[in-house]
Scaffold this motif. Structure first.
Motif, PDB file in Angstrom:
ATOM      1  N   ASP A  18      13.287   9.338 -19.627  1.00 43.28           N
ATOM      2  CA  ASP A  18      12.972  10.730 -19.929  1.00 43.28           C
ATOM      3  C   ASP A  18      13.571  11.629 -18.854  1.00 43.28           C
ATOM      4  OD1 ASP A  18      11.871  13.095 -20.828  1.00 43.28           O
ATOM      5  OD2 ASP A  18       9.830  12.605 -20.175  1.00 43.28           O
ATOM      6  N   GLY A  19      14.615  12.330 -19.192  1.00 46.90           N
ATOM      7  CA  GLY A  19      15.221  13.277 -18.247  1.00 46.90           C
ATOM      8  C   GLY A  19      16.737  13.189 -18.222  1.00 46.90           C
ATOM      9  N   PRO A  20      17.334  12.174 -17.697  1.00 51.14           N
ATOM     10  CA  PRO A  20      16.721  11.052 -16.994  1.00 51.14           C
ATOM     11  C   PRO A  20      16.207  11.449 -15.610  1.00 51.14           C
ATOM     12  CG  PRO A  20      19.101  10.870 -16.851  1.00 51.14           C
ATOM     13  CD  PRO A  20      18.804  12.074 -17.712  1.00 51.14           C
ATOM     14  N   VAL A  21      15.109  10.815 -15.232  1.00 49.70           N
ATOM     15  CA  VAL A  21      14.550  10.988 -13.898  1.00 49.70           C
ATOM     16  C   VAL A  21      14.444   9.601 -13.275  1.00 49.70           C
ATOM     17  CG1 VAL A  21      12.529  11.660 -12.549  1.00 49.70           C
ATOM     18  CG2 VAL A  21      13.249  13.068 -14.487  1.00 49.70           C
ATOM     19  N   THR A  22      15.130   9.404 -12.161  1.00 46.69           N
ATOM     20  CA  THR A  22      15.114   8.138 -11.435  1.00 46.69           C
ATOM     21  C   THR A  22      14.938   8.447  -9.960  1.00 46.69           C
ATOM     22  OG1 THR A  22      16.596   7.133 -13.062  1.00 46.69           O
ATOM     23  CG2 THR A  22      16.397   6.021 -10.933  1.00 46.69           C
ATOM     24  N   ILE A  23      13.928   7.822  -9.342  1.00 46.48           N
ATOM     25  CA  ILE A  23      13.595   8.061  -7.934  1.00 46.48           C
ATOM     26  C   ILE A  23      13.626   6.724  -7.188  1.00 46.48           C
ATOM     27  CG2 ILE A  23      11.835   8.927  -6.325  1.00 46.48           C
ATOM     28  CD1 ILE A  23      12.911  11.118  -8.171  1.00 46.48           C
ATOM     29  N   LEU A  24      14.210   6.727  -5.991  1.00 52.25           N
ATOM     30  CA  LEU A  24      14.233   5.542  -5.141  1.00 52.25           C
ATOM     31  C   LEU A  24      13.158   5.663  -4.069  1.00 52.25           C
ATOM     32  CD1 LEU A  24      18.098   5.347  -4.571  1.00 52.25           C
ATOM     33  CD2 LEU A  24      16.750   4.236  -6.359  1.00 52.25           C
ATOM     34  N   VAL A  25      12.424   4.571  -3.853  1.00 51.37           N
ATOM     35  CA  VAL A  25      11.381   4.546  -2.824  1.00 51.37           C
ATOM     36  C   VAL A  25      11.584   3.279  -1.995  1.00 51.37           C
ATOM     37  CG1 VAL A  25       8.890   4.578  -2.382  1.00 51.37           C
ATOM     38  CG2 VAL A  25       9.782   5.695  -4.441  1.00 51.37           C
ATOM     39  N   ASP A  26      11.499   3.434  -0.677  1.00 55.04           N
ATOM     40  CA  ASP A  26      11.688   2.304   0.227  1.00 55.04           C
ATOM     41  C   ASP A  26      10.593   2.351   1.279  1.00 55.04           C
ATOM     42  OD1 ASP A  26      14.287   0.431   1.325  1.00 55.04           O
ATOM     43  OD2 ASP A  26      12.801   1.039   2.814  1.00 55.04           O
ATOM     44  N   SER A  27       9.865   1.245   1.450  1.00 56.58           N
ATOM     45  CA  SER A  27       8.747   1.238   2.405  1.00 56.58           C
ATOM     46  C   SER A  27       9.225   1.349   3.846  1.00 56.58           C
ATOM     47  CB  SER A  27       7.880  -0.016   2.217  1.00 56.58           C
ATOM     48  OG  SER A  27       8.628  -1.188   2.463  1.00 56.58           O
ATOM     49  N   ASN A  28      10.494   1.051   4.111  1.00 59.36           N
ATOM     50  CA  ASN A  28      11.057   1.234   5.441  1.00 59.36           C
ATOM     51  C   ASN A  28      11.640   2.617   5.621  1.00 59.36           C
ATOM     52  OD1 ASN A  28      10.461  -1.358   6.435  1.00 59.36           O
ATOM     53  ND2 ASN A  28      12.229  -2.183   5.348  1.00 59.36           N
ATOM     54  N   LYS A  29      11.524   3.434   4.575  1.00 56.66           N
ATOM     55  CA  LYS A  29      11.981   4.821   4.577  1.00 56.66           C
ATOM     56  C   LYS A  29      13.471   4.933   4.885  1.00 56.66           C
ATOM     57  CE  LYS A  29       7.324   6.134   5.761  1.00 56.66           C
ATOM     58  NZ  LYS A  29       6.424   6.574   6.785  1.00 56.66           N
ATOM     59  N   ASN A  30      14.255   3.989   4.337  1.00 58.03           N
ATOM     60  CA  ASN A  30      15.715   4.027   4.485  1.00 58.03           C
ATOM     61  C   ASN A  30      16.332   5.089   3.595  1.00 58.03           C
ATOM     62  OD1 ASN A  30      15.918   1.978   6.421  1.00 58.03           O
ATOM     63  ND2 ASN A  30      15.792   0.420   4.834  1.00 58.03           N
ATOM     64  N   PHE A  31      15.625   5.487   2.563  1.00 57.76           N
ATOM     65  CA  PHE A  31      16.053   6.568   1.690  1.00 57.76           C
ATOM     66  C   PHE A  31      14.849   7.206   1.060  1.00 57.76           C
ATOM     67  CE2 PHE A  31      17.025   2.480  -0.403  1.00 57.76           C
ATOM     68  CZ  PHE A  31      16.084   2.469  -1.399  1.00 57.76           C
ATOM     69  N   ASP A  55       0.825  -1.212   0.000  1.00 61.41           N
ATOM     70  CA  ASP A  55       0.000   0.000   0.000  1.00 61.41           C
ATOM     71  C   ASP A  55       0.858   1.261   0.000  1.00 61.41           C
ATOM     72  OD1 ASP A  55      -2.250  -1.618   0.028  1.00 61.41           O
ATOM     73  OD2 ASP A  55      -2.575  -1.416   2.195  1.00 61.41           O
ATOM     74  N   TYR A  56       1.917   1.265   0.793  1.00 60.51           N
ATOM     75  CA  TYR A  56       2.799   2.434   0.862  1.00 60.51           C
ATOM     76  C   TYR A  56       3.461   2.694  -0.496  1.00 60.51           C
ATOM     77  CZ  TYR A  56       6.706   5.476   2.039  1.00 60.51           C
ATOM     78  OH  TYR A  56       7.594   6.513   2.057  1.00 60.51           O
ATOM     79  N   ILE A  57       4.043   1.661  -1.080  1.00 61.52           N
ATOM     80  CA  ILE A  57       4.742   1.811  -2.356  1.00 61.52           C
ATOM     81  C   ILE A  57       3.765   2.225  -3.456  1.00 61.52           C
ATOM     82  CG2 ILE A  57       6.030   0.588  -4.164  1.00 61.52           C
ATOM     83  CD1 ILE A  57       7.808   1.194  -1.769  1.00 61.52           C
TER      84      ILE A  57
END
Length: 148
Positions: A135-148, A43-45
């Motif tokens: 496109d950009g390039p645009v790269t985003i990191l997502v972590d459900s433990n909010k490590n980053f 759900d978070y991701i």
């Protein structure tokens, strides 16, 4: 659960030289499922991905979500996102969830995103070739433990 989100002009995935999914403008999301992840992580991701404002508005600012641009998602399972290389040179994948658990959560993530945005997917546990026109390039990191 970890996700690498890339803004794309188009993307496709092939298995055994056969294209199994293709999208136009949107995002490719590589997702790694960790041992101990639950539907709460899904759900978070899903909420974070769908709500990310990484698409440009009329002024050239990243201010629009994938829903705002009527984009698509290509979701790719990638257990190597859980690779730990802090010791030695060969990654350890002990943090990754067992395949049967990971597949259930991966499918749940695809379904959760697909409820809000057209979402296509790769083939779980397959050797895939992924074509990305970043496109950009645009790269985003997502972590459900909010490590980053």
């Amino acid at each position: 659960m970890r996700a690498v989100v890339q803004r794309v002009k188009e993307a496709a995935v092939s298995v055994n030289d056969e294209q199994i999914a293709k999208i136009g403008k949107g995002m490719t999301v590589f997702v790694g499922i960790a041992a101990g992840d639950t539907i709460k992580d899904v759900d978070y991701i899903a909420e974070k991905i769908v709500g990310l404002r990484i698409f440009e508005d009329d002024e050239g600012k990243m201010n629009k979500s994938i829903q705002d641009i009527d984009g698509e998602i290509l979701m790719i399972s990638q257990f190597t996102l859980l690779g730990d290389v802090r010791k030695g040179r060969r990654p350890s994948f002990t943090q990754a969830a067992p395949p049967d658990e990971a597949q259930k959560l991966y499918e749940a993530l695809v379904d959760a995103c697909n409820q809000k945005v057209k979402t296509k997917k790769g083939q779980f546990q397959a050797q895939m070739l992924v074509y990305i026109l970043n496109d950009g390039p645009v790269t985003i990191l997502v972590d459900s433990n909010k490590n980053f």
